[in-house]
Scaffold this motif. Structure first.
Motif, PDB file in Angstrom:
ATOM      1  N   PRO A 116       0.813  -1.223   0.000  1.00  0.00           N
ATOM      2  CA  PRO A 116       0.000   0.000   0.000  1.00  0.00           C
ATOM      3  C   PRO A 116       0.842   1.266   0.000  1.00  0.00           C
ATOM      4  O   PRO A 116       1.939   1.313   0.553  1.00  0.00           O
ATOM      5  CB  PRO A 116      -0.776  -0.121   1.312  1.00  0.00           C
ATOM      6  CG  PRO A 116       0.196  -0.823   2.230  1.00  0.00           C
ATOM      7  CD  PRO A 116       1.002  -1.750   1.361  1.00  0.00           C
ATOM      8  N   ASP A 117       0.315   2.302  -0.667  1.00  0.00           N
ATOM      9  CA  ASP A 117       0.780   3.670  -0.503  1.00  0.00           C
ATOM     10  C   ASP A 117      -0.328   4.455   0.191  1.00  0.00           C
ATOM     11  O   ASP A 117      -1.311   3.871   0.651  1.00  0.00           O
ATOM     12  CB  ASP A 117       1.101   4.306  -1.862  1.00  0.00           C
ATOM     13  CG  ASP A 117       2.467   3.869  -2.377  1.00  0.00           C
ATOM     14  OD1 ASP A 117       3.264   3.390  -1.560  1.00  0.00           O
ATOM     15  OD2 ASP A 117       2.707   3.999  -3.585  1.00  0.00           O
ATOM     16  N   GLU A 118      -0.188   5.761   0.253  1.00  0.00           N
ATOM     17  CA  GLU A 118      -1.205   6.557   0.925  1.00  0.00           C
ATOM     18  C   GLU A 118      -2.538   6.515   0.189  1.00  0.00           C
ATOM     19  O   GLU A 118      -3.599   6.616   0.806  1.00  0.00           O
ATOM     20  CB  GLU A 118      -0.732   8.019   1.055  1.00  0.00           C
ATOM     21  CG  GLU A 118       0.435   8.183   2.029  1.00  0.00           C
ATOM     22  CD  GLU A 118       0.813   9.635   2.214  1.00  0.00           C
ATOM     23  OE1 GLU A 118       0.143  10.497   1.597  1.00  0.00           O
ATOM     24  OE2 GLU A 118       1.759   9.915   2.955  1.00  0.00           O
ATOM     25  N   THR A 119      -2.505   6.388  -1.136  1.00  0.00           N
ATOM     26  CA  THR A 119      -3.749   6.439  -1.914  1.00  0.00           C
ATOM     27  C   THR A 119      -3.975   5.213  -2.789  1.00  0.00           C
ATOM     28  O   THR A 119      -5.050   5.075  -3.366  1.00  0.00           O
ATOM     29  CB  THR A 119      -3.756   7.676  -2.828  1.00  0.00           C
ATOM     30  OG1 THR A 119      -2.617   7.617  -3.706  1.00  0.00           O
ATOM     31  CG2 THR A 119      -3.687   8.950  -2.000  1.00  0.00           C
ATOM     32  N   LEU A 130      -7.460   0.292  -2.464  1.00  0.00           N
ATOM     33  CA  LEU A 130      -6.810   0.439  -1.166  1.00  0.00           C
ATOM     34  C   LEU A 130      -7.725   0.025  -0.017  1.00  0.00           C
ATOM     35  O   LEU A 130      -7.257  -0.494   1.002  1.00  0.00           O
ATOM     36  CB  LEU A 130      -6.353   1.889  -0.981  1.00  0.00           C
ATOM     37  CG  LEU A 130      -5.578   2.215   0.297  1.00  0.00           C
ATOM     38  CD1 LEU A 130      -4.292   1.401   0.371  1.00  0.00           C
ATOM     39  CD2 LEU A 130      -5.273   3.706   0.381  1.00  0.00           C
ATOM     40  N   HIS A 132      -7.260  -3.488   1.308  1.00  0.00           N
ATOM     41  CA  HIS A 132      -5.944  -3.926   1.786  1.00  0.00           C
ATOM     42  C   HIS A 132      -6.023  -4.677   3.112  1.00  0.00           C
ATOM     43  O   HIS A 132      -5.488  -5.784   3.256  1.00  0.00           O
ATOM     44  CB  HIS A 132      -5.016  -2.718   1.912  1.00  0.00           C
ATOM     45  CG  HIS A 132      -3.701  -3.050   2.559  1.00  0.00           C
ATOM     46  ND1 HIS A 132      -3.344  -2.595   3.812  1.00  0.00           N
ATOM     47  CD2 HIS A 132      -2.668  -3.811   2.144  1.00  0.00           C
ATOM     48  CE1 HIS A 132      -2.160  -3.043   4.114  1.00  0.00           C
ATOM     49  NE2 HIS A 132      -1.715  -3.777   3.118  1.00  0.00           N
ATOM     50  N   THR A 161       5.068  -1.511   7.176  1.00  0.00           N
ATOM     51  CA  THR A 161       5.712  -0.324   6.605  1.00  0.00           C
ATOM     52  C   THR A 161       4.947   0.906   7.089  1.00  0.00           C
ATOM     53  O   THR A 161       3.913   0.785   7.753  1.00  0.00           O
ATOM     54  CB  THR A 161       5.701  -0.360   5.061  1.00  0.00           C
ATOM     55  OG1 THR A 161       4.352  -0.199   4.607  1.00  0.00           O
ATOM     56  CG2 THR A 161       6.253  -1.669   4.544  1.00  0.00           C
ATOM     57  N   VAL A 162       5.428   2.082   6.744  1.00  0.00           N
ATOM     58  CA  VAL A 162       4.774   3.304   7.199  1.00  0.00           C
ATOM     59  C   VAL A 162       3.380   3.458   6.602  1.00  0.00           C
ATOM     60  O   VAL A 162       2.531   4.186   7.144  1.00  0.00           O
ATOM     61  CB  VAL A 162       5.632   4.541   6.872  1.00  0.00           C
ATOM     62  CG1 VAL A 162       6.917   4.521   7.667  1.00  0.00           C
ATOM     63  CG2 VAL A 162       5.919   4.618   5.366  1.00  0.00           C
ATOM     64  N   SER A 163       3.107   2.778   5.481  1.00  0.00           N
ATOM     65  CA  SER A 163       1.799   2.890   4.838  1.00  0.00           C
ATOM     66  C   SER A 163       0.890   1.703   5.123  1.00  0.00           C
ATOM     67  O   SER A 163      -0.237   1.670   4.650  1.00  0.00           O
ATOM     68  CB  SER A 163       1.974   3.027   3.313  1.00  0.00           C
ATOM     69  OG  SER A 163       2.726   4.168   2.985  1.00  0.00           O
ATOM     70  N   GLY A 164       1.376   0.735   5.879  1.00  0.00           N
ATOM     71  CA  GLY A 164       0.595  -0.467   6.149  1.00  0.00           C
ATOM     72  C   GLY A 164       1.435  -1.699   5.900  1.00  0.00           C
ATOM     73  O   GLY A 164       2.608  -1.620   5.507  1.00  0.00           O
ATOM     74  N   ASN A 183       3.092  -4.731   4.185  1.00  0.00           N
ATOM     75  CA  ASN A 183       3.492  -5.116   2.836  1.00  0.00           C
ATOM     76  C   ASN A 183       3.539  -6.635   2.754  1.00  0.00           C
ATOM     77  O   ASN A 183       4.069  -7.305   3.641  1.00  0.00           O
ATOM     78  CB  ASN A 183       4.863  -4.535   2.499  1.00  0.00           C
ATOM     79  CG  ASN A 183       5.202  -4.658   1.034  1.00  0.00           C
ATOM     80  OD1 ASN A 183       4.689  -3.909   0.211  1.00  0.00           O
ATOM     81  ND2 ASN A 183       6.064  -5.610   0.692  1.00  0.00           N
TER      82      ASN A 183
END
Length: 582
Positions: free
Chosen positions: A196-199, A219, A222, A266-269, A271
């Motif tokens: 995931p990324d932020e969006t 997203l 996820h 990770t910082v976005s969730g 992985n």
């Protein structure tokens, strides 16, 4: 569909795609199988479903769209509810035009169903142009597209519902996970990356060594997907702040597939990376791997020895494990006690005693190897030599009557000698234990469907010297089978180094790596890149791919520039058409 099968069969007979005998056979078989004559023809292999669809399109006088040739945007599923798409057997393939003047190209199994077309116009509220698609491929697309797009999850905060789906087996999360796994298997992926990324939730498959983006779930799915995978792999659902590893197995088209799962925060969730593991039944022989004929002869000779060490070297993902398992399969017989130490156990083989490393409880490679030596083994496979202790115990085992197979992370076969010295193994022990060293890489194979003769750039050919002189090279132009890359599949490129008197003298004198390479060449050793150029001449790969993956050492390049230094091999096996003279 409304058209009669007789029209389709008559058209196929007229075009010469079908024989009257095949039709008679299908007519007799259809009642027993409770299927139509056309389905019976497909089952018999007389025609393909694509052939039937093409004839139907001609009869209906509508365009035919081969879904394998196009990448369909799954976002189009938002235009038509899933129940409507399934009941009408229709899917919006392309939507073009400015707002207010859009036109939808809709793939249908029966584009002559006017009621269905009218219903689609009311649902889409734009102009509709129908095309005919092969029904089985269209159903598969509808199932995959709606599962991936998360149809049914209408809120961005659907995480709680997704979690429930993951634990109870209800749609849509389970369907999304199943589609991701099925698509990866069908496309021949070795790894699945879900991050995931932020969006955005990125889905990527590693195919033929390349990481390729794929259309995947949104997203909002996820959390549910991660929880579902944790359930399948028996991991801790409540833990999301530390890495977790696990395994699970699923079935696809009657084939069992083992998956190694790794989850890391990770910082976005979280992985996710999944490795699709090869089945033990898929392990074949050395020739099928593409090892040169003289290399196969060397390996056969080494594996007949009662004791000693065979090392396989190369970077991560170069196929070392497959080569080791090919050796194990050759040695696996009731008269030998074959034991392995692995981290993790990737391929399960009957009769072989396989031990999984568990460092958290002190079960390391070195510790397990000590214990295995008390199990009366004839053959020991150590998945990887990572430290001094493991190296010394493995060498000692090879000196005390065991045949040891293992791998090292080095760039080439000659580099294994300095690496063993770095691990504290004395020269006399290396000479007495090491029988042969294999180095390998995996290079992309030219797609057979779009291959054509090609002459690489002179600057590239100069890189390989006299060994690359002449022609016989091919390249892929790109097609649907290879996703326009020009490559489909991979083939191994190898070098096999057997320790002879020249090598042993250099090792005994603590010679540096360049002198070890010179000693190897004096004994007739053929570097890996020469095997690669030979495979290029056979139409298996391209010089550009060989140069991308394999380095040509300075002294090897100088040898290759001298025409007399290169002699043709008499073997017909892949990879042996060129070798350095002694």
């Amino acid at each position: 569909m409304a058209e009669h099968e007789d029209f389709i069969i008559a058209a196929l007979l007229e075009e010469g795609r079908l024989s009257a005998e095949a039709v008679d056979k299908a007519r007799r078989a259809a009642p027993d199988k409770r299927s139509g004559v056309c389905d019976a023809l497909v089952e018999q292999g007389a025609v393909t479903r694509r052939d039937l669809a093409l004839v139907r399109a001609q009869i209906c006088e509508v365009p035919f769209v081969d879904l394998e040739q196009f990448q369909i945007d799954f976002a189009n599923t938002a235009r038509v509810p899933k129940p409507t798409a399934e009941s009408l057997q229709a899917m919006p393939l392309f939507i073009v035009g400015a707002p207010g003047a859009e036109v939808a190209t809709v793939g249908m199994a029966n584009p002559l169903d006017l009621r269905a077309v009218d219903q689609l116009r009311r649902v889409l509220r734009i102009e509709v142009e129908t095309v005919l698609c092969e029904p089985t491929a269209l159903r598969s697309l509808i199932e995959r597209a709606y599962a991936m797009s998360g149809q049914g999850e209408t809120r961005a905060g659907a995480g709680a519902e997704a979690f429930a789906d993951a634990t109870t087996g209800r749609e849509p999360i389970v369907a999304a996970v199943n589609q991701v796994l099925a698509q990866a298997v069908e496309r021949g992926a070795s790894d699945i990356h879900l991050g995931p990324d932020e969006t955005t939730l990125h889905l990527r498959f590693r195919i033929d060594g390349e990481l390729l983006p794929q259309q995947g779930p949104g997203l909002s799915a996820h959390l549910g997907i991660v929880q579902r995978l944790k359930v399948m792999a028996n991991l801790d659902l409540t833990q999301s702040r530390r890495p977790q590893d696990g395994k699970f197995r699923f079935s696809h088209n009657g084939r069992a597939v083992d998956v190694r799962l790794s989850v890391i925060p990770t910082v976005s969730g979280e992985n996710v990376v999944m490795r699709l593991l090869t089945s033990g039944s898929a392990i074949r022989g050395f020739a099928e791997l593409g090892i040169p004929a003289d290399g196969v002869a060397t390996l056969d000779r080494v594996l007949d020895e009662p004791h000693g060490m065979l090392l396989v070297t190369g970077p991560t993902g170069s196929g070392k494990t497959t080569t080791l398992y090919t050796c194990v399969k050759k040695l696996n017989q009731p008269g030998l006690n074959v034991m392995t130490i692995e981290d993790p156990v990737e391929i399960r083989m009957p009769l072989v005693r396989q031990v999984q490393v568990h460092t958290e409880i002190g079960m390391t490679f070195a510790g397990a190897l000590r214990s295995i030596l008390r199990q009366d083994p004839d053959v020991v496979m150590v998945g990887e030599i990572r430290d001094d202790e493991t190296a010394r115990i493995a060498v000692q085992a090879a000196l005390t009557g065991h045949l040891v197979l293992s791998s090292l992370h080095t760039n080439d076969a000659c580099g294994a000698i300095p690496r063993l010295r770095d691990f504290g193994c004395p020269p006399f022990a290396i000479n007495a234990s090491v029988l042969a060293i294999v180095a390998q890489r995996l290079v992309r194979r030219v797609c057979r469907d779009c291959a054509k003769p090609d002459q690489p750039a002179p600057s590239l050919m100069k890189h390989f010297g006299a060994a690359a002189a002449g022609g016989g090279f091919v390249s892929g132009t790109g097609c649907a089978r290879c996703a326009s890359s020009g490559y489909a599949g991979r083939v191994g490129v190898y070098e096999v180094l057997e320790l002879d008197s020249n090598m042993q003298t250099a090792i005994e004198n603590n010679a540096p790596l360049p002198q070890i390479r010179q000693a190897a060449r004096r004994g007739g050793f053929a570097p890996m890149w020469l095997d690669g150029i030979n495979k290029c001449r056979m139409g298996l790969s391209t010089p550009a791919e060989i140069a991308r993956v394999i380095s040509v050492h300075g002294e090897d390049a100088l040898a290759a520039i001298e025409p007399d230094a290169v002699t043709p091999s008499t073997s017909s096996q892949p990879g042996t058409g060129v070798r350095l003279s002694a």
